[in-house]
Design a protein around this motif. Structure first.
Motif, PDB file in Angstrom:
ATOM      1  N   ASP A  50       0.832  -1.203   0.000  1.00 38.01           N
ATOM      2  CA  ASP A  50       0.000   0.000   0.000  1.00 38.01           C
ATOM      3  C   ASP A  50       0.869   1.257   0.000  1.00 38.01           C
ATOM      4  OD1 ASP A  50      -2.251  -1.579   0.028  1.00 38.01           O
ATOM      5  OD2 ASP A  50      -2.448  -1.544   2.212  1.00 38.01           O
ATOM      6  N   ILE A  98      -2.708   4.401   1.880  1.00 43.30           N
ATOM      7  CA  ILE A  98      -3.753   4.237   0.873  1.00 43.30           C
ATOM      8  C   ILE A  98      -3.663   2.843   0.273  1.00 43.30           C
ATOM      9  CG2 ILE A  98      -4.708   5.140  -1.291  1.00 43.30           C
ATOM     10  CD1 ILE A  98      -3.279   7.790  -0.608  1.00 43.30           C
ATOM     11  N   THR A 153      -3.539   0.111  -2.300  1.00 39.58           N
ATOM     12  CA  THR A 153      -3.092   0.197  -3.690  1.00 39.58           C
ATOM     13  C   THR A 153      -4.000  -0.562  -4.644  1.00 39.58           C
ATOM     14  OG1 THR A 153      -0.800   0.398  -2.953  1.00 39.58           O
ATOM     15  CG2 THR A 153      -1.154  -0.212  -5.245  1.00 39.58           C
ATOM     16  N   LEU A 190      -7.268   0.976  -5.424  1.00 40.22           N
ATOM     17  CA  LEU A 190      -7.066   2.214  -6.162  1.00 40.22           C
ATOM     18  C   LEU A 190      -6.908   1.943  -7.657  1.00 40.22           C
ATOM     19  CD1 LEU A 190      -6.714   5.282  -5.813  1.00 40.22           C
ATOM     20  CD2 LEU A 190      -4.237   4.871  -5.631  1.00 40.22           C
ATOM     21  N   ASN A 236     -11.317   2.483  -6.790  1.00 41.60           N
ATOM     22  CA  ASN A 236     -11.909   2.611  -5.454  1.00 41.60           C
ATOM     23  C   ASN A 236     -10.906   3.256  -4.509  1.00 41.60           C
ATOM     24  OD1 ASN A 236     -14.290   1.258  -6.249  1.00 41.60           O
ATOM     25  ND2 ASN A 236     -13.276  -0.723  -5.958  1.00 41.60           N
ATOM     26  N   ARG A 237     -11.297   4.407  -3.960  1.00 41.35           N
ATOM     27  CA  ARG A 237     -10.408   5.102  -3.039  1.00 41.35           C
ATOM     28  C   ARG A 237     -10.677   4.625  -1.618  1.00 41.35           C
ATOM     29  NH1 ARG A 237     -11.565  11.213  -3.988  1.00 41.35           N
ATOM     30  NH2 ARG A 237     -13.685  10.387  -3.880  1.00 41.35           N
ATOM     31  N   ARG A 238      -9.672   3.947  -1.032  1.00 46.12           N
ATOM     32  CA  ARG A 238      -9.820   3.482   0.343  1.00 46.12           C
ATOM     33  C   ARG A 238      -8.568   3.836   1.130  1.00 46.12           C
ATOM     34  NH1 ARG A 238     -10.008  -2.724   1.285  1.00 46.12           N
ATOM     35  NH2 ARG A 238      -7.786  -2.409   1.750  1.00 46.12           N
ATOM     36  N   VAL A 239      -8.770   4.571   2.199  1.00 45.58           N
ATOM     37  CA  VAL A 239      -7.676   4.977   3.075  1.00 45.58           C
ATOM     38  C   VAL A 239      -7.685   4.063   4.286  1.00 45.58           C
ATOM     39  CG1 VAL A 239      -6.727   6.844   4.465  1.00 45.58           C
ATOM     40  CG2 VAL A 239      -7.829   7.361   2.274  1.00 45.58           C
ATOM     41  N   PRO A 272     -13.558   9.657   0.372  1.00 41.40           N
ATOM     42  CA  PRO A 272     -12.988   8.309   0.270  1.00 41.40           C
ATOM     43  C   PRO A 272     -13.325   7.519   1.528  1.00 41.40           C
ATOM     44  CG  PRO A 272     -11.286   9.897   0.823  1.00 41.40           C
ATOM     45  CD  PRO A 272     -12.521  10.688   0.521  1.00 41.40           C
TER      46      PRO A 272
END
Length: 702
Positions: free
Chosen positions: A84, A115, A117, A120, A124-127, A165
């Motif tokens: 990530d 974040i 990877t 993404l 899909n934006r996932r923190v 996100p």
């Protein structure tokens, strides 16, 4: 003995192909190994250096992609950890477009984040986690509502809605979120801080508080997100939110899958306040006023839908349950609701048509009456919020089992409401009343500058005894039925204005049946017959009604009798005059003409005057006073017997042809059975309904 193998021998060719394949495989493996080695080397370089050398490239590329100035004042890190993306920046700023009211869209002292990877890569934006210290985020729309500060890149591209996100875990300190939407007249400033919890089961608690205004109405809010211990993989966040505005109090609680992931979350809502309409004002939509309310429901977000299910509560003295969905199809607000009440108090219906809910709360039904220039007025004059209903669409189904009401037993209300771009239809609106059924279709067209309302109300045959039980009639001895229809069109943005300008017809038809003698005889002022029956204990003997029609033609808000005609076994009752929706004044006269001889009959009309809110019945008319004066003079000059002659009715009325009556025909089509004209039943011509006159006393006793 041995055969020599040449270069072109098949075996030699096979050997050469095998050697070539081995060489190509080796080359391919070498290339792959080199690429992997280079990736590992790059990863190692980034990991060791933390990608600090990428800072100028990041600033340049990010500025070019966002069409904003992106700057990192302090330390910078960007690398894979291990897969990530790890991003760290001190003093990161992202500028705003030139039209915005603040210089920067985003600024922070420190931002440290991880974040995911692989998501993404697929958009899909996932923190996974976020640490933010002293951050400021400026979310702002321009005055036209076509541009915003968070839509990056080409300034001419369509502005996108704000989407957070998914943040699994967060630690935020000293951060403020600012939101401005001039078109919605919405302003909010929220302060966010994270508090470390002493409970070992919790990692931290994110608290937020702030407020703002919406449509010039101030509000405040506060709440928290309690993040579970990070050892719980894919843990959830407990949400608690409290908001207050315009006397309304909202509480939301539940569990989120992530700190900013409300999609599919199962939440509980509780809301209470003085008027449900003031709550919906914050959405920019208009709903009917209510008395004080209290509601609870489940809340779930699915895509663009906000679903309120399992709704239960009260408004005023009525209960309410059901479900509601708020959505934005084609970027237009839509409300879809399925509601029901077991018991609806009639007082709670008042605010829906424009009566003041505070007055009803304090005064009950009397709160519907207001004084206007010294006269009582009951038709509500609260304007329809025409501009507000242009902002949204709606479909509402509403069912009521029982209505709590003194005068009429109403039950089984069924209402379908459709609002489509300022065209409001209540169709159908039905309910059961006193053994009958009322159905109506009402259309309110606010698409035009002057609101137009069409009324079509139909009452099926209903027992008169049950319908008028609260007004002195009894079912025993009364078999008469009644049916009615109202068809009118009016112009105006309130009930009063609409009716005051209306044109159309009102008709109440009575087929053959019986009614109590007392009620009919009192209306006729047939004193001799009434007293005779009272002493003979025949007070409840039924009077036979052959047919009856009480109808009015309405022109510009003035209703004129057209006709008032009731044919009974012994009398023909006619009426003239009318009433005004403009002044709410009444000016009617009802008179009976006997078919048989009657002693001591008044033979004069009963006056119905006053206002809708304060009607009066005056049996002492000018004609009766004249007749009484003649009788008194004869008694003095001749004898008491001569005075009685003034009150003798010879009984010369003819039977009415019931066909036109039952057909609801106008006065000019009514006639007697022998073809003669029926007099004194109105003509349908508009009249001026005067202000009620001071009632004169007769001999000091009336």
């Amino acid at each position: 003995m041995y055969e020599a193998v040449g270069e072109d021998h098949p075996q030699q060719q096979v050997r050469r192909r095998r050697e070539l394949g081995s060489n190509l495989l080796g080359i391919g493996l070498s290339i792959v190994a080199t690429i992997i080695g280079l990736v590992i080397l790059a990863w190692a370089i980034l990991f060791i250096t933390k990608g600090r050398f990428l800072k100028p490239y990041f600033e340049r590329i990010a500025s070019n992609q966002t069409q904003r100035t992106v700057d990192v004042a302090g330390d910078f890190q960007l690398f894979l950890n291990p897969i990530d993306v790890k991003f760290y920046a001190e003093g990161l700023t992202i500028s705003n477009p030139a039209w915005a009211t603040r210089k920067n869209f985003f600024e922070s002292k420190v931002i440290d984040t991880n974040i995911a990877t692989i998501p993404l890569i697929f958009g899909n934006r996932r923190v996974n986690w976020l640490n933010l210290l002293n951050g400021n985020i400026d979310l702002e729309w321009d005055r036209t509502g076509t541009r915003n500060t968070w839509t990056m890149g080409d300034p001419n591209k369509k502005a996108a809605p704000f989407e957070m996100p998914v943040i699994r875990r967060a630690f935020v300190a000293g951060t403020t979120v600012r939101y401005r939407a001039p078109q919605m007249q919405f302003v909010a400033d929220i302060k966010i801080d994270t508090v470390r919890a002493t409970n070992t089961r919790l990692d931290n608690e994110i608290r937020f508080a702030g407020g703002g205004t919406m449509r010039q109405r101030p509000f405040t809010l506060s709440g928290s997100l309690m993040s579970p211990n990070e050892t719980v993989a894919g843990g959830r966040n407990k949400l608690s939110l409290h908001a207050q505005a315009a006397g309304n109090v909202l509480d939301v609680s539940g569990t989120l899958r992530g700190a900013t992931d409300i999609e599919g979350a199962a939440l509980k809502t509780q809301v209470r306040g003085p008027n449900l309409a003031s709550l919906f004002d914050f959405l920019g939509v208009a709903v009917p006023d209510t008395r004080r309310y209290r509601l609870t429901s489940n809340l779930t977000k699915r895509g663009g839908d906000w679903r309120f299910t399992g709704m239960r509560g009260v408004f005023g003295d009525s209960d309410l349950a059901g479900a509601m969905t708020i959505s934005m199809p084609s970027n237009r607000l839509n409300i879809d609701a399925d509601l029901r009440s077991r018991v609806l108090d009639i007082i709670d219906v008042g605010p829906w048509v424009g009566y003041n809910p505070q007055r009803l709360d304090a005064m009950g039904a009397k709160g519907a009456i207001v004084q206007d220039g010294g006269r009582p007025r009951i038709l509500p004059d609260a304007p329809l919020r025409a501009e507000a209903i242009k902002n949204f669409d709606a479909h509402v189904d509403y069912r009521v089992t029982t209505v709590r009401m003194d005068n009429f037993p109403i039950s089984n209300i069924a209402l379908t409401l459709d609002l489509d771009r300022a065209l409001l239809k209540l169709s159908p609106l039905t309910f059961d009343i006193s053994g009958g059924h009322l159905a109506s279709d009402i259309s309110i067209n606010a698409r035009v500058p002057q609101v137009i309302t069409d009324y079509d109300i139909r009452l099926s045959p209903t027992p008169m005894g049950r319908l008028l039980a609260k007004f002195g009639a009894e079912e025993s001895g009364t078999t008469g039925m009644i049916k009615a229809r109202v068809q009118m069109r009016g112009v105006g943005d309130s009930v009063h204005k609409s009716l005051a300008s209306s044109n159309g017809r009102i008709a109440v038809i009575m087929p053959a049946g019986t009614f109590w003698t007392r009620n009919v005889q009192l209306a006729e002022l047939d004193i001799g017959t009434f007293v005779q029956k009272m002493f003979e204990k025949k007070l409840k003997d039924p009077v036979h009604i052959n047919c009856g029609l009480i109808a009015f033609t309405v022109r510009d808000g003035i209703a004129a009798a057209d006709p008032i005609l009731i044919d009974t076994k012994k009398n023909v009752i006619g009426g003239r005059g009318g009433f005004s929706f403009k002044t709410e004044g009444l000016d009617l006269a009802v008179e009976a003409d006997a078919k048989t001889f009657s002693l001591l009959s008044g033979q004069s009309p009963i006056g119905v005057g006053g206002y809708f809110a304060a009607p009066t019945i005056d049996p002492i008319s000018g004609e009766l006073l004249t007749r009484a004066g003649v009788g008194l003079g004869l008694s003095v000059l001749a004898s008491p017997l001569a005075g009685i002659l003034a009150f003798v009715d010879p009984g010369n009325a003819e039977n009415t042809a019931c066909g036109p009556v039952l057909a609801g025909a106008r006065a000019n089509r009514q006639h007697e059975r022998d073809g003669g004209k029926v007099k004194g039943i109105g003509s349908g011509k508009p009249t001026t309904v005067e202000e009620p006159k001071q009632k004169k006393k007769f001999l000091g006793i009336f």
